[in-house]
Design a protein around this motif. Sequence first.
Motif, PDB file in Angstrom:
ATOM      1  N   ALA A  88     -30.883  64.349  26.159  1.00  9.94           N
ATOM      2  CA  ALA A  88     -30.303  64.296  24.822  1.00  9.94           C
ATOM      3  C   ALA A  88     -29.227  63.225  24.797  1.00  9.94           C
ATOM      4  O   ALA A  88     -28.546  62.980  25.795  1.00  9.94           O
ATOM      5  N   ALA A  89     -29.065  62.592  23.651  1.00 13.44           N
ATOM      6  CA  ALA A  89     -28.115  61.489  23.516  1.00 13.44           C
ATOM      7  C   ALA A  89     -26.690  61.999  23.338  1.00 13.44           C
ATOM      8  O   ALA A  89     -26.448  63.013  22.684  1.00 13.44           O
ATOM      9  N   VAL A  90     -25.755  61.276  23.934  1.00 10.33           N
ATOM     10  CA  VAL A  90     -24.320  61.464  23.703  1.00 10.33           C
ATOM     11  C   VAL A  90     -23.927  60.459  22.638  1.00 10.33           C
ATOM     12  O   VAL A  90     -24.167  59.259  22.797  1.00 10.33           O
ATOM     13  N   LEU A  91     -23.344  60.939  21.545  1.00 11.01           N
ATOM     14  CA  LEU A  91     -23.049  60.083  20.400  1.00 11.01           C
ATOM     15  C   LEU A  91     -21.574  59.719  20.340  1.00 11.01           C
ATOM     16  O   LEU A  91     -20.706  60.541  20.626  1.00 11.01           O
ATOM     17  N   GLY A  92     -21.305  58.483  19.946  1.00  7.59           N
ATOM     18  CA  GLY A  92     -19.935  58.011  19.802  1.00  7.59           C
ATOM     19  C   GLY A  92     -19.659  57.591  18.394  1.00  7.59           C
ATOM     20  O   GLY A  92     -19.994  58.300  17.437  1.00  7.59           O
ATOM     21  N   ASP A  93     -19.065  56.423  18.232  1.00  4.92           N
ATOM     22  CA  ASP A  93     -18.698  55.916  16.912  1.00  4.92           C
ATOM     23  C   ASP A  93     -19.909  55.830  15.997  1.00  4.92           C
ATOM     24  O   ASP A  93     -20.988  55.393  16.396  1.00  4.92           O
ATOM     25  N   ALA A  94     -19.706  56.240  14.750  1.00  6.65           N
ATOM     26  CA  ALA A  94     -20.733  56.145  13.712  1.00  6.65           C
ATOM     27  C   ALA A  94     -22.016  56.875  14.083  1.00  6.65           C
ATOM     28  O   ALA A  94     -23.088  56.582  13.534  1.00  6.65           O
ATOM     29  N   GLY A  95     -21.909  57.804  15.026  1.00  7.66           N
ATOM     30  CA  GLY A  95     -23.073  58.577  15.422  1.00  7.66           C
ATOM     31  C   GLY A  95     -24.088  57.820  16.241  1.00  7.66           C
ATOM     32  O   GLY A  95     -25.228  58.272  16.395  1.00  7.66           O
TER      33      GLY A  95
END
Length: 250
Positions: free
Chosen positions: A199-206
Amino acid sequence: MQSVLNALRLLEEVAARQPVGVADLARAMESPKSTVQRALLTLHTAGWIRPAGGTSTRWMVSTKALYVGRSATGELGLRDIAVPVMEELRRATDETVHLAVPEAGNIVLIERLETSKPVRIILPLGQNLPAHASANGKAVLAASSDEAVERHITDGLTRFTETSIVDPRLLRAALAEVRLRGYATNAGEWRSDVSAVAAAVLGDAGLPVASLSVNVPTSRMTEDSRAAFGAAVREAAKTVSEALRRTRGD
């Protein structure tokens, strides 16, 4: 100056091909084996590479190279946040857990926590994973912009095994499924003996800054375990994403 440039290029070749021997490096660089051997010894003395398996016939990048790379991209902060969550995920699944980051169209493994089981998946830190043929890669692609996905497709979808997705339409459909369930799967698409969920780890702006995965020998992955691991890795990635955003003040 040329010797420095050659050494840096050699370091890049080792990172891309590790573990790798002198003959393969000499062919890749179109240089004499003696020249490559001298440069390898220089890099080894400086601490940038180390013998693979304790023998100086094959080489791989050292943790020094990994540390510098992490510092340049801010990955040390990511790792500090992710590792405790990875520990929980490993305890819950008793399987190998990976943390990977997108870099120049590839997915690069930067941390690994291993299972206690004798049969396990072992990949070196710094390993490049194909974006379309790995669970980590598909998790990142699914969370990326449509433009990023199309750029990857334009670059070409390499077939690694019989189950690799090389049809752009099938890849787009697979990524749509990843978005719906919140995690990606890999059923031997890069290496037939390796299966995983991620699963992806999300940062700025998703947008994706990393991915977490549970990695299992294909012989040990079942439909039930795949679903259970998927749910667990989805929650783990969500936890890291939220903590990362809090740390950065988003």
